[in-house]
Motif scaffolding. Structure first.
Motif, PDB file in Angstrom:
ATOM      1  N   SER A  35       2.622   6.800  -6.782  1.00 33.01           N
ATOM      2  CA  SER A  35       1.186   7.608  -6.789  1.00 33.01           C
ATOM      3  C   SER A  35       1.396   8.872  -8.068  1.00 33.01           C
ATOM      4  O   SER A  35       1.368   9.541  -8.182  1.00 33.01           O
ATOM      5  CB  SER A  35      -0.197   7.425  -6.206  1.00 33.01           C
ATOM      6  OG  SER A  35      -0.127   8.093  -5.018  1.00 33.01           O
ATOM      7  N   PHE A  36       2.616   9.649  -6.315  1.00 35.88           N
ATOM      8  CA  PHE A  36       2.603  10.789  -7.190  1.00 35.88           C
ATOM      9  C   PHE A  36       4.465  10.478  -7.284  1.00 35.88           C
ATOM     10  O   PHE A  36       5.420   9.639  -7.416  1.00 35.88           O
ATOM     11  CB  PHE A  36       3.919  11.088  -5.440  1.00 35.88           C
ATOM     12  CG  PHE A  36       2.491  11.666  -4.490  1.00 35.88           C
ATOM     13  CD1 PHE A  36       2.091  12.809  -4.417  1.00 35.88           C
ATOM     14  CD2 PHE A  36       2.042  10.526  -3.758  1.00 35.88           C
ATOM     15  CE1 PHE A  36       1.033  13.565  -3.818  1.00 35.88           C
ATOM     16  CE2 PHE A  36       1.263  10.831  -3.126  1.00 35.88           C
ATOM     17  CZ  PHE A  36       0.400  11.737  -2.779  1.00 35.88           C
ATOM     18  N   PRO A  37       4.712  11.635  -8.835  1.00 31.15           N
ATOM     19  CA  PRO A  37       5.794  11.199  -9.930  1.00 31.15           C
ATOM     20  C   PRO A  37       7.150  11.444  -8.471  1.00 31.15           C
ATOM     21  O   PRO A  37       7.535  12.236  -7.669  1.00 31.15           O
ATOM     22  CB  PRO A  37       5.975  12.523 -10.377  1.00 31.15           C
ATOM     23  CG  PRO A  37       5.041  13.815  -9.984  1.00 31.15           C
ATOM     24  CD  PRO A  37       4.202  13.139  -8.807  1.00 31.15           C
ATOM     25  N   MET A  42      10.050  17.681  -2.637  1.00 27.85           N
ATOM     26  CA  MET A  42       9.189  18.261  -1.143  1.00 27.85           C
ATOM     27  C   MET A  42      10.415  17.770  -0.453  1.00 27.85           C
ATOM     28  O   MET A  42       9.929  19.073   0.481  1.00 27.85           O
ATOM     29  CB  MET A  42       7.726  17.416  -1.143  1.00 27.85           C
ATOM     30  CG  MET A  42       6.469  17.444  -1.862  1.00 27.85           C
ATOM     31  SD  MET A  42       5.385  15.977  -1.454  1.00 27.85           S
ATOM     32  CE  MET A  42       4.124  16.424  -2.435  1.00 27.85           C
ATOM     33  N   ARG A  48       0.811  -1.481  -0.055  1.00 28.17           N
ATOM     34  CA  ARG A  48      -0.309   0.275   0.246  1.00 28.17           C
ATOM     35  C   ARG A  48       1.056   1.380  -0.326  1.00 28.17           C
ATOM     36  O   ARG A  48       0.615   2.413  -0.831  1.00 28.17           O
ATOM     37  CB  ARG A  48      -0.841   0.084   1.466  1.00 28.17           C
ATOM     38  CG  ARG A  48      -2.759  -0.762   0.948  1.00 28.17           C
ATOM     39  CD  ARG A  48      -3.278   0.132   0.553  1.00 28.17           C
ATOM     40  NE  ARG A  48      -3.862  -0.250  -0.358  1.00 28.17           N
ATOM     41  CZ  ARG A  48      -4.810  -0.478  -1.805  1.00 28.17           C
ATOM     42  NH1 ARG A  48      -5.595   1.153  -1.212  1.00 28.17           N
ATOM     43  NH2 ARG A  48      -5.297  -1.222  -1.993  1.00 28.17           N
ATOM     44  N   LEU A  49       2.133   1.280   0.882  1.00 30.18           N
ATOM     45  CA  LEU A  49       2.820   2.526   0.850  1.00 30.18           C
ATOM     46  C   LEU A  49       4.036   2.793  -0.226  1.00 30.18           C
ATOM     47  O   LEU A  49       4.103   3.507  -0.791  1.00 30.18           O
ATOM     48  CB  LEU A  49       4.131   1.759   2.445  1.00 30.18           C
ATOM     49  CG  LEU A  49       4.481   3.299   2.839  1.00 30.18           C
ATOM     50  CD1 LEU A  49       3.138   3.870   3.817  1.00 30.18           C
ATOM     51  CD2 LEU A  49       5.365   2.956   3.524  1.00 30.18           C
ATOM     52  N   LEU A  73       1.306   4.341  -2.397  1.00 31.60           N
ATOM     53  CA  LEU A  73       1.156   5.638  -2.548  1.00 31.60           C
ATOM     54  C   LEU A  73       2.066   6.368  -2.893  1.00 31.60           C
ATOM     55  O   LEU A  73       2.227   7.327  -3.626  1.00 31.60           O
ATOM     56  CB  LEU A  73       1.011   5.399  -0.943  1.00 31.60           C
ATOM     57  CG  LEU A  73       0.934   6.603  -0.490  1.00 31.60           C
ATOM     58  CD1 LEU A  73      -0.233   7.964  -1.200  1.00 31.60           C
ATOM     59  CD2 LEU A  73       0.681   6.940   1.432  1.00 31.60           C
ATOM     60  N   LEU A 107       8.101  14.688  -7.847  1.00 29.35           N
ATOM     61  CA  LEU A 107       7.845  15.877  -7.044  1.00 29.35           C
ATOM     62  C   LEU A 107       8.302  15.355  -5.038  1.00 29.35           C
ATOM     63  O   LEU A 107       7.995  16.466  -4.993  1.00 29.35           O
ATOM     64  CB  LEU A 107       6.032  15.794  -7.239  1.00 29.35           C
ATOM     65  CG  LEU A 107       5.365  16.944  -6.553  1.00 29.35           C
ATOM     66  CD1 LEU A 107       5.572  18.161  -7.550  1.00 29.35           C
ATOM     67  CD2 LEU A 107       3.651  16.634  -7.259  1.00 29.35           C
TER      68      LEU A 107
END
Lengths: 325, 302
Positions: free
Chosen positions: B144-146, B153, B137-138, B141, B149
């Motif tokens: 799902s973000f490039p 962050m 799941r991690l 998750l 990015l």
């Protein structure tokens, strides 16, 4: 169907809660929140007031609840540079970014799909090989480098297109947009092309793979046997079948376009939220950075959720599989 | 078939590595890319001995040499074949020194991310159940973000510096390795040789590391090359944006950023040459990785 949507909504809320914990810990535990959320020019009294306002004297879980409460009310701090609420600043810069991202998506579909279609239908032609080699370049070249080269060629050497800013904008439906004026359109071509490059390559590859797979299938053979013209087979039967996955994937890429726009906006001085973020990082304007992170997380969670739901509508197998698990 | 083996008796004693090597060098493009990449690495390693100037020794840099076009002669007498940057550094020297930094950051983050991702992927595949569900799941998750990015962050929170950039790149990339290893390990775990190893009474760690892991290496190597190229490019992007490496650690991205302000006045070389170096590096790694995928993927074999 509605159970699936409700489950997916709950998951999205869970993800957002998890991400808020990560951002909160990143800012308040790994970093020094006083240092990060109070202006460097603040005097002792201001710092103490801020510590009380942020509740930094309270236990950590209480601090987190306060952070969430403030965030829910749209209070993610004020920008040191502009003196305005950080969230308001970001919303103010968002239309420019969205305009750029959608233009890039449009270009990617407009250029990528016909090229991919050609390469898929004529796999052995030298032009197709050129297109595929070009798409490898599109994947390998760093976006910022391509942006610099676009400026060098089209702005500096040829002088055809401007390289900075949005140009003249006009208000359409309450939003300022560059797409409504000739000067604005000239300004958006280079940044949109730069941002689209990676997605053009993606569209080419997806379409080509789709076409090549579809051409060998029974329904195409059947259409041929029925005596339909090649054009009708390709543009009505094949295209309709390969468009669903291509368009879905391209839609999913919208999020990454918004993320990548940070680089393009910086190069072309496009006044969107990506440039706002980079400027905020460089000027240590941390409330804006935190607000951007939260906004982009919400964006991504929403996009992923919408795409998942669209998938489940287009392809019932996804829904059934999820219920089985 | 029998004729073939009779004609080439060497085939029978060929080790897997020899076969792999022969297959790899069949592709001319991949061979050329490997040669180019090796030369880049050698040039970067030899930088202090083959450059006319140490661009970070202030005693050797003359501001009067600033912004000279390619081919000009420096005050110290040598020719600047690639020109000089805004503060008078010879670009050829600066690029080779910059390559050292870019390559080490890319490779270091690649190796650390590979090690961490591999462990997590193996744990997920071998433990199964709830642990696997949580880990995957991690991973989903994060994917799902490039990656760009995620890295952006992190540097926004962490700040500048080599260690921070490596940390950001590792966090941005571990999930790719974890997913790859878990996928392969799940397939391998069901195979008979694993059952045989378990029947022999080998301990769990022995089964995982001596038997399952070596069979997961092929896809890991492929993902590793592509991800390393990606890491180098990502570091250059972050440094270009001014949020990656500081001016005291000038990677290729920093050099390109320094040249950006001169680009609009037509002094193209300050950005273009470091950019070409970056491009050649990333492209050559990608081409090698692309071909490795074909060679190492048994499904594509005839």
């Amino acid at each position: 169907m509605s159970t699936f949507i409700i489950r997916r909504l709950l998951q999205a809320i869970l993800v957002m809660a998890l991400m808020s914990v990560i951002v909160f810990f990143g800012v308040n535990v790994i970093g020094d929140p006083v240092h990060m959320l109070v202006s460097p020019e603040a005097d002792q009294a201001e710092i103490e007031a801020a510590i009380r306002r942020l509740g930094l004297d309270k236990p950590i879980w209480e601090q987190y609840l306060l952070f969430v409460k403030n965030a829910m009310q749209g209070d993610l701090g004020k920008s040191f540079i502009f003196g305005e609420p950080a969230l308001k600043l970001i919303f103010h810069h968002m239309p420019a970014t969205l305009e750029l991202a959608f233009s890039a998506l449009f270009l990617a579909v407009l250029i990528g799909i016909p090229l991919g279609l050609f390469a898929g239908l004529n796999p052995d032609s030298p032009i197709s090989k050129g297109i595929m080699a070009g798409s490898i370049f599109g994947f390998s070249l760093p976006t910022f480098w391509v942006g610099l080269m676009l400026i060098l060629v089209f702005s500096v050497e040829l002088g055809w297109l401007p390289s900075t800013g949005r140009g003249e904008t006009r208000s359409v439906l309450g939003f300022e947009t560059s797409l409504a004026t000739v000067d604005g359109l000239k300004h958006i071509i280079l940044p949109a092309l730069n941002l689209a490059l990676l997605k053009i390559s993606l569209a080419v590859r997806l379409t080509r793979a789709g076409v090549r797979e579809a051409m060998g299938q029974d329904y195409v053979k059947f259409a041929r046997a029925k005596g339909l013209s090649t054009n009708r087979i390709i543009f009505v039967h094949v295209l309709k079948n390969i468009m669903i996955p291509v368009v879905t994937v391209m839609g999913l890429e919208l999020g990454s376009l918004i993320g990548f726009s940070v680089v393009t906006e910086k190069i072309f001085a496009w006044p969107g939220m990506g440039k706002l973020l980079i400027d905020a990082i460089l000027q240590l304007d941390r409330p804006v950075v935190v607000a951007y992170l939260m906004i982009i997380v919400v964006f991504f969670v929403l996009i992923n959720m919408i795409v998942d739901i669209l998938y489940s509508i287009l392809d019932p197998r996804v829904r059934l599989q999820d219920q089985g698990a | 078939m029998t004729d073939m083996t009779a004609a080439k008796p060497a085939v029978r004693v060929e080790t897997p590595f020899q076969r792999f090597r022969a297959e790899f060098f069949e592709s001319r493009i991949a061979t050329a890319a490997l040669i180019v990449f090796s030369s880049i690495v050698v040039l970067a390693l030899l930088a202090p001995w083959i450059t006319p100037q140490n661009p970070y020794d202030l005693g050797q840099v003359d501001v009067l040499d600033g912004r000279l076009p390619p081919g000009s002669e420096a005050f110290a007498g040598y020719t600047m074949w690639l020109g000089s940057d805004g503060s008078g550094r010879d670009l050829y020297s600066a690029i080779l020194y910059g390559l050292r930094i870019s390559l080490s950051v890319g490779v270091a983050s690649g190796i650390i991310a590979l090690a961490i991702g591999m462990m997590i992927g193996l744990i997920a595949a071998y433990m199964g159940g709830r642990i696997e569900a949580v880990i995957m799941r991690l991973v989903d998750l994060q994917l799902s973000f490039p990656a760009s990015l995620v890295a952006l962050m992190l540097v926004a929170i962490l700040g500048k510096g080599v260690d921070k950039i490596i940390l950001a790149l590792v966090v941005a990339q571990w999930a790719y390795y974890a997913r790859t290893v878990r996928g392969t390990a799940l397939v391998e775990r069901r195979k008979e040789y694993v059952e045989a190893a378990q029947c022999l009474g080998l301990s769990q760690t022995q089964v995982v590391f001596r038997h399952i892991l070596p069979n997961c290496l092929a896809p890991l190597i492929v993902v590793g090359t592509v991800q390393t190229a990606h890491a180098i490019s990502l570091e250059a992007t972050l440094s270009f944006l001014g949020v990656g490496l500081p001016q005291t650690q000038p990677s290729l991205g920093v050099l390109i950023a320094n040249g950006f302000e001169y680009l609009l006045s037509g002094r193209y070389w300050i950005s273009v040459f470091p950019g070409l170096a970056l491009l050649t590096t990333v492209m050559s790694i990608n081409l090698v990785g692309d071909h490795l995928r074909d060679v190492l993927n048994p499904r594509l074999k005839k």
